[in-house]
Scaffold this active site. Structure first.
Site, mmCIF file in Angstrom:
data_model
loop_
_atom_site.group_PDB
_atom_site.id
_atom_site.type_symbol
_atom_site.label_atom_id
_atom_site.label_comp_id
_atom_site.label_asym_id
_atom_site.label_seq_id
_atom_site.Cartn_x
_atom_site.Cartn_y
_atom_site.Cartn_z
ATOM 1 N N HIS A 47 0.815 -1.217 0.000
ATOM 2 C CA HIS A 47 0.000 0.000 0.000
ATOM 3 C C HIS A 47 0.848 1.266 0.000
ATOM 4 C CE1 HIS A 47 -3.612 -2.432 0.485
ATOM 5 N NE2 HIS A 47 -2.837 -3.196 1.240
ATOM 6 N N ASP A 53 -6.557 -1.731 -3.960
ATOM 7 C CA ASP A 53 -6.921 -2.598 -2.837
ATOM 8 C C ASP A 53 -7.720 -3.784 -3.368
ATOM 9 O OD1 ASP A 53 -5.808 -0.836 -1.050
ATOM 10 O OD2 ASP A 53 -7.719 -0.053 -0.304
ATOM 11 N N HIS A 57 -7.920 -7.020 1.708
ATOM 12 C CA HIS A 57 -7.248 -5.990 2.500
ATOM 13 C C HIS A 57 -8.024 -5.668 3.772
ATOM 14 C CE1 HIS A 57 -4.969 -2.523 3.567
ATOM 15 N NE2 HIS A 57 -5.860 -1.634 3.165
ATOM 16 N N HIS A 157 -14.743 1.477 2.119
ATOM 17 C CA HIS A 157 -14.197 0.293 1.450
ATOM 18 C C HIS A 157 -15.296 -0.761 1.249
ATOM 19 C CE1 HIS A 157 -10.188 1.887 2.487
ATOM 20 N NE2 HIS A 157 -9.681 0.991 1.659
ATOM 21 N N GLU A 169 -6.053 3.863 -5.039
ATOM 22 C CA GLU A 169 -5.715 4.913 -4.084
ATOM 23 C C GLU A 169 -4.364 5.546 -4.405
ATOM 24 O OE1 GLU A 169 -8.051 3.292 -0.100
ATOM 25 O OE2 GLU A 169 -6.025 2.542 -0.493
#
Length: 206
Positions: A47, A53, A57, A157, A169
């Site tokens: 990350h 993701d 995660h 999320h 991200e």
């Protein structure tokens, strides 16, 4: 049209989450020893920098990178400037209908890859089901997380992935104008991973 790199450079100065594995690269087998090549190795958190993701995660039963559909990360996208708001809502995004399958949100946070942010722009979890209704399969943002940095519930999320919206991200959008683009942001095929760094690039659509 020229491709625009929206990935943060990976150097030993790049910021990471507190307590996470910092990025490092070193040549462990120099040409002077091998006789033919330099061979390096990297160490990093998945990350770090610009990354995707996987559901694993934040959900131990969720899909891992190897099970993700790579077509999600290639195709038409729109960069939307949300720098004037503190919270991104479905009402705000409705001003840009119809939406392409991929959205990239440019927030008021001017991203310095070598400094971890103190806060991020808020996303309303209600956008999850709404984005699904609009056919959106990927939401990218130029912040370190789609949730508050201190969040343990990870509501955004869950709201996104429960509705088939994948997450990109820490995109680097400071130098990108709002508009329509083609996006490529492929994850590495790290079968069991909870995410992956990406080399994300876009080019304007005529």
């Amino acid at each position: 049209m020229t491709w625009i790199d929206i990935s943060h450079p990976l150097t030993e100065k790049v910021a990471t989450w507190s307590g996470d594995t910092p990025f490092s690269y070193e040549v462990v087998w120099p040409k002077e020893e091998s006789g033919s090549v330099n061979v390096g190795k990297i160490s990093m958190s998945i990350h770090t920098g610009t990354h995707i993701d996987a559901p694993f995660h934040f959900d131990s039963e969720g899909k891992r990178v190897g099970a993700l559909d790579v077509s999600v990360y290639i195709g038409t996208s729109k960069v939307i400037d949300v720098s004037e708001v503190s919270c991104v809502t479905q009402e705000l995004l409705a001003d840009y209908l119809p939406l392409p399958p991929r959205l990239l949100l440019k927030t008021k946070q001017q991203t310095d890859p070598n400094r971890f942010p103190d806060h991020v722009t808020e996303l309303d979890p209600r956008i999850g089901p709404w984005l699904k209704e609009q056919g959106v399969v990927l939401l990218g943002i130029d912040t370190a997380s789609v949730d508050h940095l201190e969040s343990k519930e990870m509501l955004v999320h869950y709201a996104l992935f429960d509705n088939g919206v994948h997450i990109l991200e820490n995109a680097w959008l400071d130098h990108v104008a709002p508009g329509d683009y083609e996006l490529i942001a492929l994850p590495l095929n790290i079968i069991d991973a909870d995410g992956s760094p990406v080399r994300a690039v876009i080019r304007p659509l005529l």
